[in-house]
Design a protein around this motif. Sequence first.
Motif, PDB file in Angstrom:
ATOM      1  N   ARG A  97       1.046  -1.259   0.170  1.00  0.00           N
ATOM      2  CA  ARG A  97       0.036  -0.052   0.003  1.00  0.00           C
ATOM      3  C   ARG A  97       0.839   1.057  -0.217  1.00  0.00           C
ATOM      4  NH1 ARG A  97      -2.639  -3.635   3.430  1.00  0.00           N
ATOM      5  NH2 ARG A  97      -4.626  -4.048   2.396  1.00  0.00           N
ATOM      6  N   ALA A  98       2.072   1.357  -1.151  1.00  0.00           N
ATOM      7  CA  ALA A  98       2.938   2.374  -1.097  1.00  0.00           C
ATOM      8  C   ALA A  98       2.245   3.672  -1.215  1.00  0.00           C
ATOM      9  CB  ALA A  98       3.742   2.045  -2.160  1.00  0.00           C
ATOM     10  N   ARG A  99       1.026   3.877  -1.787  1.00  0.00           N
ATOM     11  CA  ARG A  99       0.548   5.346  -1.713  1.00  0.00           C
ATOM     12  C   ARG A  99       0.034   5.628  -0.699  1.00  0.00           C
ATOM     13  NH1 ARG A  99      -3.362   6.088  -7.208  1.00  0.00           N
ATOM     14  NH2 ARG A  99      -0.838   5.740  -8.095  1.00  0.00           N
ATOM     15  N   LEU A 100      -0.648   4.658   0.148  1.00  0.00           N
ATOM     16  CA  LEU A 100      -1.188   5.090   1.278  1.00  0.00           C
ATOM     17  C   LEU A 100      -0.091   5.658   2.367  1.00  0.00           C
ATOM     18  CD1 LEU A 100      -3.337   5.153   3.635  1.00  0.00           C
ATOM     19  CD2 LEU A 100      -2.727   2.469   4.083  1.00  0.00           C
ATOM     20  N   PHE A 101       0.930   5.129   2.276  1.00  0.00           N
ATOM     21  CA  PHE A 101       2.070   5.554   3.128  1.00  0.00           C
ATOM     22  C   PHE A 101       2.972   6.448   2.375  1.00  0.00           C
ATOM     23  CE2 PHE A 101       0.775   1.428   4.738  1.00  0.00           C
ATOM     24  CZ  PHE A 101      -0.056   1.626   5.917  1.00  0.00           C
ATOM     25  N   GLY A 102       2.865   7.134   1.378  1.00  0.00           N
ATOM     26  CA  GLY A 102       3.642   8.207   0.638  1.00  0.00           C
ATOM     27  C   GLY A 102       4.827   7.490   0.256  1.00  0.00           C
ATOM     28  N   LEU A 103       4.669   6.046  -0.022  1.00  0.00           N
ATOM     29  CA  LEU A 103       6.041   5.568  -0.585  1.00  0.00           C
ATOM     30  C   LEU A 103       6.351   5.159  -1.760  1.00  0.00           C
ATOM     31  CD1 LEU A 103       6.608   3.229   2.568  1.00  0.00           C
ATOM     32  CD2 LEU A 103       7.903   5.407   2.188  1.00  0.00           C
ATOM     33  N   GLU A 104       5.221   5.438  -2.749  1.00  0.00           N
ATOM     34  CA  GLU A 104       5.319   5.017  -4.046  1.00  0.00           C
ATOM     35  C   GLU A 104       6.423   5.563  -4.827  1.00  0.00           C
ATOM     36  OE1 GLU A 104       1.653   4.252  -6.960  1.00  0.00           O
ATOM     37  OE2 GLU A 104       1.917   6.252  -6.248  1.00  0.00           O
ATOM     38  N   ALA A 105       6.766   6.872  -4.800  1.00  0.00           N
ATOM     39  CA  ALA A 105       8.012   7.496  -5.398  1.00  0.00           C
ATOM     40  C   ALA A 105       9.147   7.066  -4.922  1.00  0.00           C
ATOM     41  CB  ALA A 105       7.822   8.958  -5.605  1.00  0.00           C
ATOM     42  N   ALA A 106       9.278   7.062  -3.447  1.00  0.00           N
ATOM     43  CA  ALA A 106      10.371   6.538  -2.654  1.00  0.00           C
ATOM     44  C   ALA A 106      10.952   5.485  -2.999  1.00  0.00           C
ATOM     45  CB  ALA A 106      10.183   6.978  -1.072  1.00  0.00           C
ATOM     46  N   SER A 107      10.101   4.463  -3.477  1.00  0.00           N
ATOM     47  CA  SER A 107      10.525   3.084  -3.400  1.00  0.00           C
ATOM     48  C   SER A 107      10.797   2.603  -5.162  1.00  0.00           C
ATOM     49  CB  SER A 107       9.233   2.031  -3.228  1.00  0.00           C
ATOM     50  OG  SER A 107       8.057   2.414  -3.898  1.00  0.00           O
ATOM     51  N   ASP A 108      11.042   3.747  -5.654  1.00  0.00           N
ATOM     52  CA  ASP A 108      11.620   3.863  -7.262  1.00  0.00           C
ATOM     53  C   ASP A 108      12.904   3.555  -7.097  1.00  0.00           C
ATOM     54  OD1 ASP A 108      12.321   3.531  -9.688  1.00  0.00           O
ATOM     55  OD2 ASP A 108      11.226   5.613 -10.128  1.00  0.00           O
ATOM     56  N   GLU A 109      13.609   2.507  -7.247  1.00  0.00           N
ATOM     57  CA  GLU A 109      14.940   2.212  -7.140  1.00  0.00           C
ATOM     58  C   GLU A 109      15.879   2.754  -8.606  1.00  0.00           C
ATOM     59  OE1 GLU A 109      15.871  -1.724  -5.986  1.00  0.00           O
ATOM     60  OE2 GLU A 109      14.183  -1.899  -4.524  1.00  0.00           O
ATOM     61  N   GLU A 110      15.158   3.182  -9.349  1.00  0.00           N
ATOM     62  CA  GLU A 110      15.956   3.850 -10.566  1.00  0.00           C
ATOM     63  C   GLU A 110      16.828   5.059 -10.104  1.00  0.00           C
ATOM     64  OE1 GLU A 110      16.314   2.333 -13.548  1.00  0.00           O
ATOM     65  OE2 GLU A 110      15.342   0.761 -12.654  1.00  0.00           O
ATOM     66  N   ARG A 111      16.532   5.729  -9.160  1.00  0.00           N
ATOM     67  CA  ARG A 111      16.938   6.975  -8.592  1.00  0.00           C
ATOM     68  C   ARG A 111      16.991   7.311  -7.059  1.00  0.00           C
ATOM     69  NH1 ARG A 111      13.321  12.073  -9.270  1.00  0.00           N
ATOM     70  NH2 ARG A 111      14.695  12.707  -7.515  1.00  0.00           N
ATOM     71  N   GLY A 112      17.756   8.056  -6.558  1.00  0.00           N
ATOM     72  CA  GLY A 112      17.702   8.449  -5.071  1.00  0.00           C
ATOM     73  C   GLY A 112      16.621   9.288  -4.865  1.00  0.00           C
ATOM     74  N   HIS A 113      16.096   9.227  -3.517  1.00  0.00           N
ATOM     75  CA  HIS A 113      14.945  10.120  -3.056  1.00  0.00           C
ATOM     76  C   HIS A 113      15.338  10.952  -1.815  1.00  0.00           C
ATOM     77  CE1 HIS A 113      12.634   8.138  -6.148  1.00  0.00           C
ATOM     78  NE2 HIS A 113      13.097   6.935  -5.656  1.00  0.00           N
TER      79      HIS A 113
END
Length: 414
Positions: free
Chosen positions: A292-308
């Motif tokens: 539920r990455a969107r619920l916890f605000g982690l959708e973008a942060a879990s994209d491993e193609e770049r640093g966040h």
Amino acid sequence: MEITTVRAVNRLTTRWVRQAVTGEEGTVLTAAGIWPLLAFLAGGAGGPARTELAETLGIPAESATAAARELLGGLAGVRGLRAATGLWTHADLPLHEAWRSGLPDGARSTLTGDEDTDRAALDAWTADRTGGLIGRLPVLLEEETPLLLASALALRLKWAEPFRELPCRHARGPWQGRMLRGLYRTASTPDLVRVTAGGTTDTVTTLEVAGADEVDVHLVLGEPHTAPGDVLAAGLASVTGAAASVGAGSLTEERPGPGLTVHTVDAYGPEPVLHIAAVAFTVRAEHDLLQRARLFGLEAASDEERGHFPGISPKPSAVRSARQCAVAAFTATGFEAAAVTAVAARRGGGPPPRPTCRARRAEVSFDRPFGFLAVHRTSGLVLAAGWVSDPDPLPVPAHRSSGGVTSRPWSARR
């Protein structure tokens, strides 16, 4: 605790229970365990990850670290509750001092890179901080894990007035025929039971079970057709004062609320009486927060193609794992709950007298699946929320295979 932060955590709890509590099985969760970790991440995040985390938290990212510290400080002051935060990093991972200094004192430890060594240390930390209620940190530990944030909450409370435990076998409903650990208590305050106002089809009944210190547990029963997540969300709004409710002492006798009956009966005195029938329960759950990455605000942060997280370290990283393990137990004498949450980054005597008067009598029975909320009395912060679908069975001695008392109304038990 700041009311703004309390409301933000409770809003996350409400959104989480609506999504996660399906009623298919018992569960328990605590947004108070994940919210500070998300806040610390937000304080060091950049780009879309920072925006998403701030939206989830309900506060600006620039004030998130201070809010997390204030929340953790408030939790540490709650009697019966133990709160801890841990940060583990590889020795070669540089951290920006501005971010590191915002964490609680003494939170930082080192990851060796040896999975067995690090796992033993993390699990020992978990067991110590939860008093043994949880023995393993729910994290995917890898050699490439440069940074790990974790929180632990452990709550132990005694009831101000304990229940009597008696064998119970329900005559109807989903628990029909099962021998359970029934919990019974009589109180002189009917308004311990409240029903959400408005008379809608999604009405819920809540029972306040007062702890001896600063935390109470509220049992929540909805209409049979109402979705469990909606039942818990409505109960949360009721017990925190966000929605209006009416005490049992002011309810009419006709359909007062789920699981509740109200009568005026012959009595030996005019004082109102509340009869409570509940069940002991133990629930455990593990949540993969990235599902539920969107619920916890982690959708973008879990994209491993770049640093966040440029505010945490000059080395780029992304969220690789985010999980919570939680447990709760409700017994005749008290309540225990614990949760550990981890977010890991990855690089990228005589005949009785005759009744002499009439008195009000209310009876509430939790004899089918219901929710529960552990709430800090002063602030209204929800420390744990969950759903009971499978109560604790009564242990059957080896020499007995049947027997017990069938659950029935209080008037029939006399």
